[in-house]
Design an enzyme around this catalytic site. Sequence first.
Site, PDB file in Angstrom:
ATOM      1  N   ASP A  99       4.691  14.654 -23.391  1.00 40.17           N
ATOM      2  CA  ASP A  99       4.229  13.679 -24.386  1.00 40.17           C
ATOM      3  C   ASP A  99       2.704  13.668 -24.321  1.00 40.17           C
ATOM      4  O   ASP A  99       2.109  14.150 -23.355  1.00 40.17           O
ATOM      5  CB  ASP A  99       4.803  12.284 -24.116  1.00 40.17           C
ATOM      6  CG  ASP A  99       4.414  11.729 -22.755  1.00 40.17           C
ATOM      7  OD1 ASP A  99       4.503  12.495 -21.773  1.00 40.17           O
ATOM      8  OD2 ASP A  99       4.000  10.557 -22.663  1.00 40.17           O
ATOM      9  N   ASP A 130      -3.450  18.190 -21.127  1.00 42.00           N
ATOM     10  CA  ASP A 130      -2.687  17.047 -20.602  1.00 42.00           C
ATOM     11  C   ASP A 130      -1.391  16.913 -21.412  1.00 42.00           C
ATOM     12  O   ASP A 130      -1.331  16.139 -22.345  1.00 42.00           O
ATOM     13  CB  ASP A 130      -3.556  15.783 -20.708  1.00 42.00           C
ATOM     14  CG  ASP A 130      -2.920  14.564 -20.072  1.00 42.00           C
ATOM     15  OD1 ASP A 130      -1.871  14.706 -19.456  1.00 42.00           O
ATOM     16  OD2 ASP A 130      -3.487  13.469 -20.228  1.00 42.00           O
ATOM     17  N   GLU A 164       5.268   9.894 -20.005  1.00 43.41           N
ATOM     18  CA  GLU A 164       4.250   9.689 -18.968  1.00 43.41           C
ATOM     19  C   GLU A 164       3.084   8.858 -19.477  1.00 43.41           C
ATOM     20  O   GLU A 164       2.579   7.981 -18.794  1.00 43.41           O
ATOM     21  CB  GLU A 164       3.740  11.058 -18.480  1.00 43.41           C
ATOM     22  CG  GLU A 164       2.934  10.983 -17.190  1.00 43.41           C
ATOM     23  CD  GLU A 164       1.446  10.736 -17.383  1.00 43.41           C
ATOM     24  OE1 GLU A 164       0.775  10.450 -16.393  1.00 43.41           O
ATOM     25  OE2 GLU A 164       0.940  10.821 -18.517  1.00 43.41           O
ATOM     26  N   GLU A 165       2.673   9.136 -20.718  1.00 40.20           N
ATOM     27  CA  GLU A 165       1.466   8.490 -21.238  1.00 40.20           C
ATOM     28  C   GLU A 165       1.672   7.008 -21.543  1.00 40.20           C
ATOM     29  O   GLU A 165       0.729   6.317 -21.926  1.00 40.20           O
ATOM     30  CB  GLU A 165       0.965   9.226 -22.499  1.00 40.20           C
ATOM     31  CG  GLU A 165       0.557  10.675 -22.257  1.00 40.20           C
ATOM     32  CD  GLU A 165      -0.708  10.843 -21.409  1.00 40.20           C
ATOM     33  OE1 GLU A 165      -1.230   9.843 -20.887  1.00 40.20           O
ATOM     34  OE2 GLU A 165      -1.159  11.995 -21.258  1.00 40.20           O
ATOM     35  N   ASP A 193      -0.972  17.739 -13.205  1.00 36.49           N
ATOM     36  CA  ASP A 193      -1.281  16.852 -14.328  1.00 36.49           C
ATOM     37  C   ASP A 193      -2.638  16.195 -14.072  1.00 36.49           C
ATOM     38  O   ASP A 193      -2.785  14.980 -14.164  1.00 36.49           O
ATOM     39  CB  ASP A 193      -0.166  15.796 -14.442  1.00 36.49           C
ATOM     40  CG  ASP A 193      -0.323  14.925 -15.672  1.00 36.49           C
ATOM     41  OD1 ASP A 193      -1.103  15.310 -16.555  1.00 36.49           O
ATOM     42  OD2 ASP A 193       0.320  13.864 -15.732  1.00 36.49           O
ATOM     43  N   HIS A 442      -7.355  12.824 -23.209  1.00 38.99           N
ATOM     44  CA  HIS A 442      -7.207  11.564 -23.969  1.00 38.99           C
ATOM     45  C   HIS A 442      -8.316  11.384 -25.016  1.00 38.99           C
ATOM     46  O   HIS A 442      -8.377  10.364 -25.677  1.00 38.99           O
ATOM     47  CB  HIS A 442      -7.217  10.322 -23.056  1.00 38.99           C
ATOM     48  CG  HIS A 442      -6.063  10.270 -22.114  1.00 38.99           C
ATOM     49  ND1 HIS A 442      -5.624   9.103 -21.552  1.00 38.99           N
ATOM     50  CD2 HIS A 442      -5.235  11.224 -21.649  1.00 38.99           C
ATOM     51  CE1 HIS A 442      -4.590   9.349 -20.753  1.00 38.99           C
ATOM     52  NE2 HIS A 442      -4.344  10.647 -20.809  1.00 38.99           N
TER      53      HIS A 442
HETATM   54  C1  LIG Z   1      -0.383   4.942 -17.058  1.00 36.88           C
HETATM   55  C2  LIG Z   1      -1.312   5.841 -17.799  1.00 36.88           C
HETATM   56  C3  LIG Z   1      -1.063   5.718 -19.263  1.00 36.88           C
HETATM   57  C4  LIG Z   1      -1.153   7.264 -17.340  1.00 36.88           C
HETATM   58  C5  LIG Z   1      -2.235   8.213 -17.774  1.00 36.88           C
HETATM   59  N1  LIG Z   1      -1.986   9.453 -17.115  1.00 36.88           N
HETATM   60  C6  LIG Z   1      -2.639  10.581 -17.359  1.00 36.88           C
HETATM   61  O1  LIG Z   1      -3.522  10.668 -18.181  1.00 36.88           O
HETATM   62  C7  LIG Z   1      -2.221  11.794 -16.554  1.00 36.88           C
HETATM   63  N2  LIG Z   1      -2.480  12.957 -17.242  1.00 36.88           N
HETATM   64  C8  LIG Z   1      -3.620   7.684 -17.429  1.00 36.88           C
HETATM   65  O2  LIG Z   1      -4.242   7.053 -18.297  1.00 36.88           O
HETATM   66  O3  LIG Z   1      -4.085   7.878 -16.298  1.00 36.88           O
END
Ligand SMILES: CC(C)C[C@H](NC(=O)CN)C(=O)O
Length: 463
Positions: A99, A130, A164-165, A193, A442
């Site tokens: 995702d 990611d 996960e996101e 990751d 992100h």
């Molecule tokens: C809980 C968060 C949404 C998880 C996210 N994880 C990642 O980006 C790992 N690739 C984060 O914002 O850290």
Amino acid sequence: MISNLIKYVDDHQEEYVQTLREWVAVESDSSDVTKRAELYRMMDMVGEKLRKMGGKVELVDIGEEQLPDGSSLALPKVVTAQFGSDVNKPTVCVYGHVDVQPAQKEDGWATEPYNLTEINGNLYGRGASDNKAPVLAWIHAVEAFKALDMDLPVNVKYLIEGMEETGSNGLDAMIKSQKSTFFSDVDYIIISDCGWLSKRPALTYGTRGNCYFFAEVEGPKQDLHSGVYGGTVIEPMTDLIGILDTLISPSGTILIPGIRDAVAPFSDEEWKMYQDIEFDVESYREKIGVEQLMYNNKVELLAHRWRHPTVSIHGINGAFSAPGTKTVIPAKVTGKFSIRQVPDMDPAVVEKQVTDHLHSVFAKRKSPNKLKVKMIIGAKPWLADIKHSLYEAGKAAVKRVFNVDADMIREGGTIPIARTFQDVTEKSIIMLPIGGFDDGLHSQNEKMSTKTWHYVLMCGLLY
Ligand SMILES: CC(C)C[C@H](NC(=O)CN)C(=O)O
């Protein structure tokens, strides 16, 4: 022979990029419920890919999620796969997610986010780094062995999820329920990751946790004209901004009472490790494009990135945000913020501290509006023992492929399920980053460098 594997990988670069292109084209944004069909399709594609390679594949139903409006929606199935079950070999389980975070061209992307575009050796697209390319790297590593009819040196399992996101909803329960089945013969867990800290390859031994909050302030029955009603009502937005402003000081001190009480002290040994890492604060500053950082000293900067908690305010739902000049008083606004937490903080304690604090400062405002605070994600931090043989193997693989020693780093971000793997399965985890330091996770123009992807795939072969 390892040279045959490396030749196979070299010869299949175009195919790998094409598969990544097909995966990036799927808008598997787990935070947008309107895109859920895409996410289901993405999980099917992962299952299909592993099945074609001859794996024993299952798409595991992990139930439903409750939406804020009270309705429910099926979570994307989790893909598990198994290659080999030789009792004389160790079994590694590769975890990853397919995702992605939201992305639109209008956010400022130079290319279409869901159309993988290669420019100067970089592959631009949402989810490229990611975590779609890293997941594919581990799949391609096994695929190379299978295609060459070579015996895998270890049994390999995959666990690939699609939430996960948004905090890995439903995955904790699935791992608990499969502890004595899927996980019974797993010896080690590998996660890719995360990213390198600089141009040097790295191994990651810690992640921060994340407590994500919604703070909703509700006032009038509907939005109001600020000329007609402004000055006569206590505005929800003013209340919200007032309470959000009590979370963190301009210099970065978290103002929530008790929040740092459980933070593990920063040891001399850690200080020394951070001191020895090659990291240029000035290029970090330049890359981000800010005039000044909170800390100019390398050790302090890394410590605040990896092993101190912080508060970030992400957005306000219900606020007017279009380019025009609408003169509205929004009736209901929801502030979204999160706290990255570190060992030994506990999300349940953080939830109470934040909720109590916000209600207390709100009460002092004597506002007639209603405040509701809810913790949406409560993901714990994770820390590994770098003296474990897993890390020795990781260091040897990096040394052989890159001919340099791996940086031993922590990650400021969160992999929600890492700590559950550790606590529930009691297996050791290693994080082997397959992302560059400048991949833009992100963010706009997320990318994966073909070179990094290719070389780290080789580390996977050697690992
Ligand atoms: C809980 C968060 C949404 C998880 C996210 N994880 C990642 O980006 C790992 N690739 C984060 O914002 O850290």
